[in-house]
Design a protein around this motif. Structure first.
Motif, mmCIF file in Angstrom:
data_model
loop_
_atom_site.group_PDB
_atom_site.id
_atom_site.type_symbol
_atom_site.label_atom_id
_atom_site.label_comp_id
_atom_site.label_asym_id
_atom_site.label_seq_id
_atom_site.Cartn_x
_atom_site.Cartn_y
_atom_site.Cartn_z
ATOM 1 N N ALA A 178 32.566 27.819 -7.177
ATOM 2 C CA ALA A 178 31.262 27.455 -7.733
ATOM 3 C C ALA A 178 30.590 26.317 -6.995
ATOM 4 C CB ALA A 178 31.423 27.093 -9.205
ATOM 5 N N THR A 179 31.361 25.510 -6.248
ATOM 6 C CA THR A 179 30.809 24.272 -5.703
ATOM 7 C C THR A 179 30.777 24.187 -4.180
ATOM 8 O OG1 THR A 179 32.966 23.174 -5.720
ATOM 9 C CG2 THR A 179 31.625 23.005 -7.720
ATOM 10 N N GLY A 180 31.535 25.016 -3.494
ATOM 11 C CA GLY A 180 31.606 24.882 -2.044
ATOM 12 C C GLY A 180 32.463 23.729 -1.577
ATOM 13 N N ILE A 181 33.204 23.096 -2.493
ATOM 14 C CA ILE A 181 34.189 22.086 -2.101
ATOM 15 C C ILE A 181 35.295 22.792 -1.323
ATOM 16 C CG2 ILE A 181 35.929 20.487 -3.000
ATOM 17 C CD1 ILE A 181 34.007 20.073 -5.424
ATOM 18 N N GLU A 182 35.819 22.132 -0.274
ATOM 19 C CA GLU A 182 36.825 22.785 0.562
ATOM 20 C C GLU A 182 38.188 22.850 -0.108
ATOM 21 O OE1 GLU A 182 38.916 22.210 4.965
ATOM 22 O OE2 GLU A 182 36.987 21.269 4.532
ATOM 23 N N ALA A 183 38.596 21.785 -0.789
ATOM 24 C CA ALA A 183 39.940 21.744 -1.383
ATOM 25 C C ALA A 183 39.977 20.771 -2.546
ATOM 26 C CB ALA A 183 40.981 21.342 -0.340
#
Length: 490
Positions: free
Chosen positions: A238-243
């Motif tokens: 949902a956020t495009g955070i990598e990890a």
């Protein structure tokens, strides 16, 4: 897919690369004050303990604790934060000025209450915490100043660390601007999050929630490995955070990306105080990423550091030697208590001498232990009460013996040496010679094989200068590691 753990040598190399990493920290600064005293009665006014207050201490808290952790590991830190024009704000500025590796760029807002957390402690237990703070967003002038300072710092750093305590500094507009600037500059961004909206951190490299924060942000259960992975991946999608690196208290931590998972066991031997452990995790992970290494190495070192800091009272920091000692013990199944960092070994050697014991020292690569080594160590131990062995690290051995050596890792070599009855302590050193180690340990006896002459023994003059001696141990003929290696390779 489960990630393989980095070799111990890679973790040590990452640790040794940390000093000098430049980190931009933006977040909510606080002062943590501790009031220590004794309780020996209950108040007649209400059923509460009466604290007879004594010693008081104050340390940087919140994002300031991240700064302390970074500085303790050798980082050059640029700290961008906001404070009020009040006594707590002045105290915070004094605490920052005492950190030699930290440069602070503070937006001072008139009328703002600087966050102050006062903890009252007796008998090792926290009785009460009292907070004073302003959690409202910054006024326009202070916000503009802080934004300019933060954006100017992105290009000058190796990595960006955002420490969000929800006190009004990391507004959505500022977060978006920093994340965009970091992306354009190619800088990794680590976030210690707050609140249920992780969409604010869109595009971050690594976000480090605890289990409760993960549940709040995902709205999903987190009661087990599979549930934690599912909740984390819902957030990543949902956020495009990598990890995400999810800290799980007594259950360790979990590093989760879209296609890989690592569940890391807890490293703590004793848990004394978990306050500030999340700051340590985020700080260490950021520094490792700042060296150019990957997420798995960052997660492993951060988890190890958390295991150390929870064994300390209050918001504490981790020293490089503590982390190195823990890493060197990690793969050892036996004899681990004999393997020490040079600082700890020097302290123990001094205590041995104070008890009237003679301390001997010898050194080498000890790549493939053979009867010649056994004979040398036995002869050395027969001449002293305690024998310390300096062991060339993997990097040092490669420089001395060539790129094909060592055959065994330093962890394996240290374990074998530590298992021997003739050896009382093993210290791994990275230099080409043991001279600095000898100077630190100050042995009474320096031991080498009889194929040396006394004037060829490194450190002989140094040991004799403080009244020690040199012993050339007889050799067991026909044994050589080089000969063994040649035989193995045909």
């Amino acid at each position: 897919m489960t990630q393989a753990s980095p070799p111990i040598g890679d973790l040590l190399a990452a640790l040794h690369a940390l000093p000098g990493v430049s980190v931009l920290v933006v977040g909510d600064a606080m002062v943590d004050r501790y009031v220590y005293g004794e309780v020996d009665r209950i108040s007649p006014e209400a059923p509460v303990p009466v604290l007879r207050a004594g010693r008081e201490t104050a340390v940087l808290g919140g994002a300031g604790n991240v700064v302390r952790n970074l500085a303790a590991l050798g980082a050059a830190v640029r700290f961008v934060a906001a404070v009020g024009d009040d006594p707590a704000g002045e105290e915070l500025q004094r605490l920052l000025a005492a950190e030699p590796r930290v440069s602070a760029d503070l937006a001072i807002e008139h009328g703002r209450i600087t966050t102050l957390k006062v903890r009252y402690v007796a008998g090792g237990q926290q009785l009460l915490r009292a907070d004073r703070e302003t959690a409202a967003p910054l006024a326009a002038a202070a916000a503009d100043r802080l934004t300019q300072a933060a954006l100017a710092g992105v290009a000058a750093c190796s990595v960006v660390m955002l420490s969000d305590y929800g006190k009004g500094v990391l507004r959505p507009e500022l977060l978006a601007a920093i994340l965009q600037a970091a992306r354009e500059a190619g800088r990794p961004v680590v976030v210690d999050p707050k609140g249920g909206d992780f969409g604010r951190y869109r595009g971050a490299t690594l976000v480090t929630p605890n289990r409760r924060e993960l549940a709040e942000a995902s709205g999903m259960p987190v009661d087990g490995d599979d549930a934690i992975v599912a909740a984390a991946r819902a957030i990543l999608a949902a956020t495009g955070i990598e990890a995400l690196l999810v800290t799980r208290s007594q259950d360790g931590a979990s590093l989760i990306t879209a296609d890989a998972v690592s569940h890391l066991p807890a490293e703590a031997r004793d848990v004394w105080d978990v306050s500030g452990a999340g700051d340590t995790v985020a700080a260490v992970a950021a520094m490792v990423l700042g060296t150019g290494r990957g997420l798995e190495t960052a997660a492993r070192l951060a988890n190890a550091a958390a295991g150390i800091v929870v064994g300390k009272a209050g918001t504490a920091t981790v020293e490089p030697r503590e982390l190195e000692a823990l890493l060197r013990r990690a793969d050892l199944l036996a004899g681990g208590d004999k393997i020490a960092h040079v600082d700890d070994a020097a302290r123990i050697a001094a205590a041995w001498r104070a008890d009237g014991l003679t301390v001997g020292f010898t050194n080498g690569c000890f790549d493939l232990l053979h009867p010649g080594h056994v004979s040398l160590l036995a002869a050395a131990r027969s001449r002293c009460d305690r024998l310390i062995v300096g062991l060339n690290s993997d990097a040092s051995t490669r420089r001395l013996k060539g790129e094909t050596r060592p055959i065994q890792t330093e962890t394996a070599r240290a374990l074998v040496l530590a298992s021997m009855g003739s050896v009382d302590m093993v210290v791994v050193f990275d230099e080409d010679t043991p001279l600095a180690l000898i100077e630190a340990l100050r042995p009474d006896l320096l031991v080498k094989g009889a194929d040396y002459s006394v004037d060829q023994v490194i450190g002989a003059d140094l040991v004799r200068s403080w009244g020690g001696g040199v012993f050339l141990a007889p050799l067991s003929e026909g044994h050589s590691t080089t000969r063994l290696v040649r035989g193995m390779r045909g």
